[in-house]
Write a protein that holds these residues in place. Structure first.
Motif, PDB file in Angstrom:
ATOM      1  N   SER A   1      -5.134   7.767  10.223  1.00 46.36           N
ATOM      2  CA  SER A   1      -4.206   7.551   9.361  1.00 46.36           C
ATOM      3  C   SER A   1      -4.628   7.161   8.038  1.00 46.36           C
ATOM      4  O   SER A   1      -5.026   6.112   7.991  1.00 46.36           O
ATOM      5  N   GLU A   2      -4.205   7.845   6.785  1.00 49.97           N
ATOM      6  CA  GLU A   2      -4.991   7.462   5.602  1.00 49.97           C
ATOM      7  C   GLU A   2      -3.773   7.109   4.714  1.00 49.97           C
ATOM      8  O   GLU A   2      -2.928   7.863   4.394  1.00 49.97           O
ATOM      9  N   PRO A   3      -4.123   5.834   3.840  1.00 51.75           N
ATOM     10  CA  PRO A   3      -3.412   5.612   2.620  1.00 51.75           C
ATOM     11  C   PRO A   3      -3.387   6.927   1.596  1.00 51.75           C
ATOM     12  O   PRO A   3      -4.252   7.451   1.189  1.00 51.75           O
TER      13      PRO A   3
ATOM     14  N   MET B   1       0.909  -1.117   0.013  1.00 50.54           N
ATOM     15  CA  MET B   1       0.063   0.151   0.034  1.00 50.54           C
ATOM     16  C   MET B   1       0.836   1.263   0.053  1.00 50.54           C
ATOM     17  O   MET B   1       1.975   1.299   0.491  1.00 50.54           O
ATOM     18  N   GLY B   2       0.386   2.199  -0.288  1.00 51.19           N
ATOM     19  CA  GLY B   2       1.285   3.759  -0.294  1.00 51.19           C
ATOM     20  C   GLY B   2       1.632   4.172   0.934  1.00 51.19           C
ATOM     21  O   GLY B   2       1.198   3.441   1.875  1.00 51.19           O
ATOM     22  N   THR B   3       2.340   5.072   0.765  1.00 55.15           N
ATOM     23  CA  THR B   3       2.664   5.914   2.229  1.00 55.15           C
ATOM     24  C   THR B   3       1.415   6.389   2.953  1.00 55.15           C
ATOM     25  O   THR B   3       0.419   6.504   2.427  1.00 55.15           O
ATOM     26  N   LYS B   4       1.403   6.659   4.143  1.00 54.65           N
ATOM     27  CA  LYS B   4       0.478   7.141   5.015  1.00 54.65           C
ATOM     28  C   LYS B   4       0.644   8.623   5.445  1.00 54.65           C
ATOM     29  O   LYS B   4       1.670   9.017   5.592  1.00 54.65           O
ATOM     30  N   ARG B   5      -0.403   9.195   5.501  1.00 55.03           N
ATOM     31  CA  ARG B   5      -0.188  10.682   6.076  1.00 55.03           C
ATOM     32  C   ARG B   5      -1.418  10.541   7.346  1.00 55.03           C
ATOM     33  O   ARG B   5      -2.402   9.925   7.209  1.00 55.03           O
TER      34      ARG B   5
ATOM     35  N   PRO C   1      -7.631   1.170  -1.680  1.00 57.20           N
ATOM     36  CA  PRO C   1      -7.091  -0.429  -1.021  1.00 57.20           C
ATOM     37  C   PRO C   1      -8.091  -1.306  -1.169  1.00 57.20           C
ATOM     38  O   PRO C   1      -9.329  -1.384  -1.162  1.00 57.20           O
TER      39      PRO C   1
ATOM     40  N   ARG D   1      -2.853   7.959  -1.995  1.00 52.44           N
ATOM     41  CA  ARG D   1      -2.843   7.458  -3.618  1.00 52.44           C
ATOM     42  C   ARG D   1      -2.585   8.626  -4.477  1.00 52.44           C
ATOM     43  O   ARG D   1      -2.594   9.765  -4.213  1.00 52.44           O
TER      44      ARG D   1
END
Length: 66
Positions: free
Chosen positions: A11-13, A1-5, A30, A15
């Motif tokens: 905390s959300e992925p 999965m992509g980075t999180k912020r 996701p 995209r």
């Protein structure tokens, strides 16, 4: 999965927007979101703009809500 912020308390992925043609863009979702919504590959969805947000909904109302 992509980075999180972090946004608020969640905390959300993160995209990226991709481009497949001259006028078509895409964002991957996701697997966990697709599973939670009980969606499947090839399912039709409706994409709407709501203010500064994008809303993706099932094309047909679910049988659970009928």
């Amino acid at each position: 999965m992509g980075t999180k912020r972090t946004q608020g308390s969640k905390s959300e992925p993160v995209r990226k927007i991709g481009k497949t043609g001259m006028y078509t863009y895409y964002v991957t979702l996701p697997k966990s979101v697709i599973d939670d919504l009980d969606w499947r590959d090839g399912q039709k969805v409706v994409v709407k703009k709501s203010g500064s947000r994008i809303v993706i909904e099932d094309c047909k109302p679910s049988r659970k809500s009928r």
